[in-house]
Design a protein around this motif. Sequence first.
Motif, PDB file in Angstrom:
ATOM      1  N   TRP A 228       0.810  -1.215   0.000  1.00  0.00           N
ATOM      2  CA  TRP A 228       0.000   0.000   0.000  1.00  0.00           C
ATOM      3  C   TRP A 228       0.846   1.268   0.000  1.00  0.00           C
ATOM      4  O   TRP A 228       0.426   2.300  -0.514  1.00  0.00           O
ATOM      5  CB  TRP A 228      -0.928   0.006   1.224  1.00  0.00           C
ATOM      6  CG  TRP A 228      -2.166  -0.787   1.005  1.00  0.00           C
ATOM      7  CD1 TRP A 228      -2.362  -2.089   1.299  1.00  0.00           C
ATOM      8  CD2 TRP A 228      -3.378  -0.329   0.411  1.00  0.00           C
ATOM      9  NE1 TRP A 228      -3.617  -2.488   0.938  1.00  0.00           N
ATOM     10  CE2 TRP A 228      -4.274  -1.418   0.393  1.00  0.00           C
ATOM     11  CE3 TRP A 228      -3.809   0.886  -0.114  1.00  0.00           C
ATOM     12  CZ2 TRP A 228      -5.553  -1.327  -0.116  1.00  0.00           C
ATOM     13  CZ3 TRP A 228      -5.087   0.982  -0.616  1.00  0.00           C
ATOM     14  CH2 TRP A 228      -5.943  -0.111  -0.618  1.00  0.00           C
ATOM     15  N   ASN A 229       2.033   1.223   0.563  1.00  0.00           N
ATOM     16  CA  ASN A 229       2.885   2.409   0.631  1.00  0.00           C
ATOM     17  C   ASN A 229       3.346   2.803  -0.770  1.00  0.00           C
ATOM     18  O   ASN A 229       4.188   2.150  -1.376  1.00  0.00           O
ATOM     19  CB  ASN A 229       4.112   2.130   1.518  1.00  0.00           C
ATOM     20  CG  ASN A 229       3.722   1.895   2.956  1.00  0.00           C
ATOM     21  OD1 ASN A 229       2.763   2.481   3.445  1.00  0.00           O
ATOM     22  ND2 ASN A 229       4.477   1.036   3.648  1.00  0.00           N
ATOM     23  N   GLY A 230       2.768   3.856  -1.286  1.00  0.00           N
ATOM     24  CA  GLY A 230       3.138   4.346  -2.601  1.00  0.00           C
ATOM     25  C   GLY A 230       2.468   3.640  -3.759  1.00  0.00           C
ATOM     26  O   GLY A 230       2.805   3.914  -4.915  1.00  0.00           O
ATOM     27  N   SER A 231       1.533   2.720  -3.476  1.00  0.00           N
ATOM     28  CA  SER A 231       0.911   1.953  -4.553  1.00  0.00           C
ATOM     29  C   SER A 231      -0.540   2.342  -4.816  1.00  0.00           C
ATOM     30  O   SER A 231      -1.152   1.793  -5.736  1.00  0.00           O
ATOM     31  CB  SER A 231       0.975   0.450  -4.243  1.00  0.00           C
ATOM     32  OG  SER A 231       2.306   0.010  -4.180  1.00  0.00           O
ATOM     33  N   ILE A 232      -1.091   3.249  -4.046  1.00  0.00           N
ATOM     34  CA  ILE A 232      -2.489   3.634  -4.251  1.00  0.00           C
ATOM     35  C   ILE A 232      -2.667   4.246  -5.633  1.00  0.00           C
ATOM     36  O   ILE A 232      -3.675   4.025  -6.315  1.00  0.00           O
ATOM     37  CB  ILE A 232      -2.964   4.605  -3.152  1.00  0.00           C
ATOM     38  CG1 ILE A 232      -3.035   3.873  -1.810  1.00  0.00           C
ATOM     39  CG2 ILE A 232      -4.328   5.199  -3.506  1.00  0.00           C
ATOM     40  CD1 ILE A 232      -3.530   4.715  -0.667  1.00  0.00           C
ATOM     41  N   GLY A 233      -1.676   4.994  -6.082  1.00  0.00           N
ATOM     42  CA  GLY A 233      -1.759   5.613  -7.404  1.00  0.00           C
ATOM     43  C   GLY A 233      -1.864   4.577  -8.508  1.00  0.00           C
ATOM     44  O   GLY A 233      -2.696   4.708  -9.421  1.00  0.00           O
ATOM     45  N   ILE A 234      -1.049   3.532  -8.455  1.00  0.00           N
ATOM     46  CA  ILE A 234      -1.094   2.506  -9.498  1.00  0.00           C
ATOM     47  C   ILE A 234      -2.385   1.711  -9.421  1.00  0.00           C
ATOM     48  O   ILE A 234      -2.943   1.290 -10.447  1.00  0.00           O
ATOM     49  CB  ILE A 234       0.143   1.575  -9.409  1.00  0.00           C
ATOM     50  CG1 ILE A 234       0.225   0.674 -10.643  1.00  0.00           C
ATOM     51  CG2 ILE A 234       0.105   0.730  -8.164  1.00  0.00           C
ATOM     52  CD1 ILE A 234       0.507   1.384 -11.912  1.00  0.00           C
ATOM     53  N   ILE A 235      -2.911   1.507  -8.204  1.00  0.00           N
ATOM     54  CA  ILE A 235      -4.192   0.795  -8.054  1.00  0.00           C
ATOM     55  C   ILE A 235      -5.309   1.592  -8.714  1.00  0.00           C
ATOM     56  O   ILE A 235      -6.144   1.055  -9.451  1.00  0.00           O
ATOM     57  CB  ILE A 235      -4.497   0.542  -6.571  1.00  0.00           C
ATOM     58  CG1 ILE A 235      -3.470  -0.429  -5.973  1.00  0.00           C
ATOM     59  CG2 ILE A 235      -5.911  -0.027  -6.403  1.00  0.00           C
ATOM     60  CD1 ILE A 235      -3.573  -0.567  -4.467  1.00  0.00           C
ATOM     61  N   LEU A 236      -5.317   2.894  -8.461  1.00  0.00           N
ATOM     62  CA  LEU A 236      -6.340   3.752  -9.063  1.00  0.00           C
ATOM     63  C   LEU A 236      -6.164   3.836 -10.583  1.00  0.00           C
ATOM     64  O   LEU A 236      -7.153   3.915 -11.320  1.00  0.00           O
ATOM     65  CB  LEU A 236      -6.291   5.148  -8.442  1.00  0.00           C
ATOM     66  CG  LEU A 236      -6.741   5.240  -6.978  1.00  0.00           C
ATOM     67  CD1 LEU A 236      -6.533   6.654  -6.447  1.00  0.00           C
ATOM     68  CD2 LEU A 236      -8.206   4.836  -6.837  1.00  0.00           C
ATOM     69  N   LEU A 237      -4.915   3.810 -11.035  1.00  0.00           N
ATOM     70  CA  LEU A 237      -4.669   3.823 -12.483  1.00  0.00           C
ATOM     71  C   LEU A 237      -5.220   2.551 -13.123  1.00  0.00           C
ATOM     72  O   LEU A 237      -5.823   2.603 -14.209  1.00  0.00           O
ATOM     73  CB  LEU A 237      -3.173   3.950 -12.765  1.00  0.00           C
ATOM     74  CG  LEU A 237      -2.752   3.955 -14.247  1.00  0.00           C
ATOM     75  CD1 LEU A 237      -3.408   5.118 -14.978  1.00  0.00           C
ATOM     76  CD2 LEU A 237      -1.237   4.010 -14.372  1.00  0.00           C
ATOM     77  N   CYS A 238      -5.030   1.415 -12.460  1.00  0.00           N
ATOM     78  CA  CYS A 238      -5.606   0.154 -12.958  1.00  0.00           C
ATOM     79  C   CYS A 238      -7.125   0.249 -12.995  1.00  0.00           C
ATOM     80  O   CYS A 238      -7.773  -0.207 -13.948  1.00  0.00           O
ATOM     81  CB  CYS A 238      -5.179  -1.008 -12.059  1.00  0.00           C
ATOM     82  SG  CYS A 238      -3.421  -1.441 -12.155  1.00  0.00           S
ATOM     83  N   GLY A 239      -7.710   0.858 -11.947  1.00  0.00           N
ATOM     84  CA  GLY A 239      -9.160   1.057 -11.929  1.00  0.00           C
ATOM     85  C   GLY A 239      -9.622   1.958 -13.054  1.00  0.00           C
ATOM     86  O   GLY A 239     -10.666   1.713 -13.678  1.00  0.00           O
ATOM     87  N   LEU A 240      -8.842   3.010 -13.336  1.00  0.00           N
ATOM     88  CA  LEU A 240      -9.187   3.940 -14.417  1.00  0.00           C
ATOM     89  C   LEU A 240      -9.165   3.245 -15.768  1.00  0.00           C
ATOM     90  O   LEU A 240     -10.119   3.349 -16.556  1.00  0.00           O
ATOM     91  CB  LEU A 240      -8.197   5.106 -14.406  1.00  0.00           C
ATOM     92  CG  LEU A 240      -8.298   6.097 -15.574  1.00  0.00           C
ATOM     93  CD1 LEU A 240      -9.623   6.848 -15.521  1.00  0.00           C
ATOM     94  CD2 LEU A 240      -7.121   7.067 -15.563  1.00  0.00           C
ATOM     95  N   ILE A 241      -8.094   2.517 -16.061  1.00  0.00           N
ATOM     96  CA  ILE A 241      -7.961   1.856 -17.364  1.00  0.00           C
ATOM     97  C   ILE A 241      -9.030   0.783 -17.532  1.00  0.00           C
ATOM     98  O   ILE A 241      -9.716   0.716 -18.559  1.00  0.00           O
ATOM     99  CB  ILE A 241      -6.545   1.249 -17.506  1.00  0.00           C
ATOM    100  CG1 ILE A 241      -5.515   2.370 -17.586  1.00  0.00           C
ATOM    101  CG2 ILE A 241      -6.473   0.344 -18.746  1.00  0.00           C
ATOM    102  CD1 ILE A 241      -4.086   1.889 -17.562  1.00  0.00           C
ATOM    103  N   GLY A 242      -9.177  -0.071 -16.514  1.00  0.00           N
ATOM    104  CA  GLY A 242     -10.186  -1.128 -16.602  1.00  0.00           C
ATOM    105  C   GLY A 242     -11.595  -0.579 -16.658  1.00  0.00           C
ATOM    106  O   GLY A 242     -12.447  -1.084 -17.409  1.00  0.00           O
ATOM    107  N   GLY A 243     -11.873   0.471 -15.891  1.00  0.00           N
ATOM    108  CA  GLY A 243     -13.215   1.058 -15.871  1.00  0.00           C
ATOM    109  C   GLY A 243     -13.579   1.715 -17.178  1.00  0.00           C
ATOM    110  O   GLY A 243     -14.697   1.540 -17.693  1.00  0.00           O
ATOM    111  N   ILE A 244     -12.652   2.469 -17.755  1.00  0.00           N
ATOM    112  CA  ILE A 244     -12.926   3.130 -19.039  1.00  0.00           C
ATOM    113  C   ILE A 244     -13.123   2.088 -20.141  1.00  0.00           C
ATOM    114  O   ILE A 244     -14.068   2.173 -20.940  1.00  0.00           O
ATOM    115  CB  ILE A 244     -11.791   4.103 -19.392  1.00  0.00           C
ATOM    116  CG1 ILE A 244     -11.826   5.312 -18.450  1.00  0.00           C
ATOM    117  CG2 ILE A 244     -11.894   4.550 -20.843  1.00  0.00           C
ATOM    118  CD1 ILE A 244     -10.708   6.303 -18.660  1.00  0.00           C
ATOM    119  N   ALA A 245     -12.233   1.093 -20.181  1.00  0.00           N
ATOM    120  CA  ALA A 245     -12.359   0.058 -21.214  1.00  0.00           C
ATOM    121  C   ALA A 245     -13.656  -0.732 -21.044  1.00  0.00           C
ATOM    122  O   ALA A 245     -14.355  -1.022 -22.027  1.00  0.00           O
ATOM    123  CB  ALA A 245     -11.157  -0.889 -21.152  1.00  0.00           C
ATOM    124  N   GLY A 246     -14.000  -1.070 -19.810  1.00  0.00           N
ATOM    125  CA  GLY A 246     -15.254  -1.782 -19.559  1.00  0.00           C
ATOM    126  C   GLY A 246     -16.462  -0.942 -19.899  1.00  0.00           C
ATOM    127  O   GLY A 246     -17.464  -1.448 -20.434  1.00  0.00           O
TER     128      GLY A 246
END
Length: 434
Positions: A228-246
């Motif tokens: 979690w330390n420093g990874s929230i940004g990449i998690i949200l980026l994964c959510g952004l890419i997957g959400g937009i594509a879906g």
Amino acid sequence: MLIDRSKRLWPHALKTGERGAVWIIGSILVGLMAVSFALASDYVSKINQLIIHQYPYAPLLFMPAGFALLAYVGSRFFTGAQGSGIPQTIAATDAPEHISVGYLLSWRIAAGKALLTLGGLGLGASIGREGPTIQIGASIMHSFFGCRPFKNVASRRALILAGGAAGIAAAFNAPLAGIMFAIEELSKRQIFNASSPTAITIIVSGLISLLMLGSYTYFGSTETFVDWNGSIGIILLCGLIGGIAGGIFSRLFILITFHLPTSVANLIKHKYILFAALCGLMIALIGITTDGLTFGTGYAPTRLSLEGSAELPWYFGIAKLAATLLSSVCGLPGGIFAPSLSVGAGLGDNLAAVMPMATDHSAIVLLVMTAYLSGVTRAPLTSFIICMEMTNGYHMLLPLMLAAVAASWFSKLISPVPLYHRLAEGFFREKTLK
């Protein structure tokens, strides 16, 4: 007095016994069906792979012809079996008391759903068995409606909810996902109770799957982890890419199904066999240009990407999305759960290649898989629990949850109406107009 009391208690005990017998027998039937369907699906998929390996260009011939044949058989003999099966189950659950749901759930539709889905997998359509398993499970449980303890609309909804939830639990060997699916997708008019027969149905069906197939996880076990330390940004980026594509997939699906120009829609309606053949041809072309990676569920490339043992081609995610969209709108039965996970794996592989130092490759793939499934279905809780159970990734609970919830929110910006519920409205509207 004792005799009078016994006379009063006996009918109640008999009714309770009949009710219990229905839930147990129905659960066993759903479990047996799900396991048999899974084994048959794997078998026909392997046959397809063998044929394509021996004759790489054969899909150009048998896919258009096969799609046309399945579209004709489905329309002629198994109306109501088309598509995923989840929208039909939702429509049947939400239907008012005065509307019979036999046009959506029946033994005839269950048989047609199974046979035509197996046919589609045998041809190489980009479909899955999970949605069909839900409709078949709901059909099995709905067949008990009308028995003495099950005569009102509440009991009908309870039977359908239990069958659908047990179907997804047995299909993925994911009992928690079955419960969450019942709560998130099927409980609009039927309140889910953790101590209800629905939970019993899920447990018994899951046990049948466990006894016949053993303890397994769909994609094996992953040891990947996100700090979690420093990874929230990449998690949200994964959510952004997957959400937009879906969201794009859902928007295109709804557009093609409901919002084409009238002349085009009427042409497809009256020339549905030709339309199915054309879709089959385009899917064959996509499959040939991707060396066969987009044929079928996409299980093998998804697992390889999750394990980090192979990198997928950069175009795999987009190509798989296109093949899945064509397979979904052409009128054939087949689910989108498994192909959606494959699309997510392809997009996650792309992101991991662009940002190799961000976090573990398998973690990014799993996060985007979850996000894309959530973006398509707009069922974030079901999505992250399914992905968690399928990979034994319980240690990824919070990252997967965040990615799924974020993806659902981003998807809503592109496709405001959830895909399954919009398709369910179409089934209900067709019935009310007749």
